[in-house]
Design an enzyme around this catalytic site. Structure first.
Site, mmCIF file in Angstrom:
data_model
loop_
_atom_site.group_PDB
_atom_site.id
_atom_site.type_symbol
_atom_site.label_atom_id
_atom_site.label_comp_id
_atom_site.label_asym_id
_atom_site.label_seq_id
_atom_site.Cartn_x
_atom_site.Cartn_y
_atom_site.Cartn_z
ATOM 1 N N HIS A 155 13.803 92.599 -44.121
ATOM 2 C CA HIS A 155 14.083 92.118 -45.594
ATOM 3 C C HIS A 155 15.629 92.570 -45.768
ATOM 4 O O HIS A 155 16.149 91.870 -46.285
ATOM 5 C CB HIS A 155 13.125 93.084 -46.329
ATOM 6 C CG HIS A 155 11.912 92.540 -46.985
ATOM 7 N ND1 HIS A 155 11.957 91.436 -47.368
ATOM 8 C CD2 HIS A 155 10.805 93.019 -46.731
ATOM 9 C CE1 HIS A 155 10.550 90.918 -47.629
ATOM 10 N NE2 HIS A 155 9.902 92.094 -47.491
ATOM 11 N N HIS A 187 9.382 95.382 -40.513
ATOM 12 C CA HIS A 187 9.092 94.441 -41.758
ATOM 13 C C HIS A 187 10.219 94.870 -42.483
ATOM 14 O O HIS A 187 10.894 93.692 -43.277
ATOM 15 C CB HIS A 187 7.573 94.569 -42.334
ATOM 16 C CG HIS A 187 7.410 93.878 -43.524
ATOM 17 N ND1 HIS A 187 6.496 92.841 -43.464
ATOM 18 C CD2 HIS A 187 7.818 93.963 -44.747
ATOM 19 C CE1 HIS A 187 6.706 92.189 -44.531
ATOM 20 N NE2 HIS A 187 7.155 92.935 -45.354
ATOM 21 N N GLU A 188 10.371 96.046 -43.268
ATOM 22 C CA GLU A 188 11.349 96.468 -44.280
ATOM 23 C C GLU A 188 12.786 96.047 -43.672
ATOM 24 O O GLU A 188 13.484 95.745 -44.716
ATOM 25 C CB GLU A 188 11.065 97.953 -44.510
ATOM 26 C CG GLU A 188 9.844 98.220 -45.092
ATOM 27 C CD GLU A 188 9.592 97.225 -46.381
ATOM 28 O OE1 GLU A 188 10.340 96.510 -46.919
ATOM 29 O OE2 GLU A 188 8.252 97.023 -46.665
ATOM 30 N N CYS A 215 3.022 91.004 -47.574
ATOM 31 C CA CYS A 215 4.274 91.359 -48.234
ATOM 32 C C CYS A 215 4.156 91.160 -49.597
ATOM 33 O O CYS A 215 3.415 90.426 -50.086
ATOM 34 C CB CYS A 215 5.450 90.193 -47.686
ATOM 35 S SG CYS A 215 6.957 90.532 -48.316
#
Length: 176
Positions: free
Chosen positions: A142, A138-139, A96
């Site tokens: 966030h 993953h994004e 990351c």
């Protein structure tokens, strides 16, 4: 920097990384931030040698925007949300931009389908598997204030980049 707008990437420990991002009502409101995300991604790639995607919250803007460059194509995702996540999982070492010297062993869905709004405001759908699926997850994490470290398999699932290279060179990381 010739018009580039590179922003500081928030680092692990910054409480804003835990914010749940808000929807962006119109494409026009997203445009300047997408440019900043692109420029920041390119600078991170230049400085660190990896990276494929970044979310707006990582540059201090808790808005539902993700910018990805993968396979020679750029993706600008406004207000992305899951339409489907497969039950089948795969395990990988994830990295990351917000903690570039740390990798995390975790499980991700093998396939996802994500709905989002494009630059004209039209609803679009992306289907992804493998590495692209992992990057989208993953994004989107966030945007929900969730970090890869929160998804670690167990207490032995964290590794510095230096140790990872020594032990596991060749495995794929996210780069976001």
């Amino acid at each position: 920097m010739n018009g580039m707008s590179v922003r500081r990437i928030l680092q692990l420990g910054d409480p804003l990384l835990r914010a749940v991002s808000v929807r962006v009502p119109t494409p026009a409101e997203a445009e300047a931030l997408f440019e900043d995300l692109r420029d920041t991604l390119h600078e991170f790639q230049r400085a660190h040698g990896f990276g494929r995607g970044i979310s707006a919250v990582q540059i201090g803007e808790p808005q539902r925007l993700i910018y990805i460059e993968l396979g020679g194509r750029a993706y600008r995702l406004r207000n992305p949300e899951y339409e489907y996540q497969s039950e089948e999982k795969f395990r990988l070492w994830d990295d990351c931009f917000s903690f570039p010297d740390l990798l995390v062993l975790l499980d991700r869905s093998e396939r996802v389908r994500v709905g989002y709004e494009d630059g004209q405001g039209a609803r679009q759908t992306l289907q992804a598997s493998g590495a692209f699926s992992e990057l989208l997850q993953h994004e989107i994490d966030h945007l929900e204030g969730v970090l890869a470290v929160d998804r670690a398999i167990d207490r032995n699932s964290l590794c510095t980049r230096e140790e990872w290279k020594r032990r596991y060179a060749g495995a794929a990381g996210s780069g976001s």
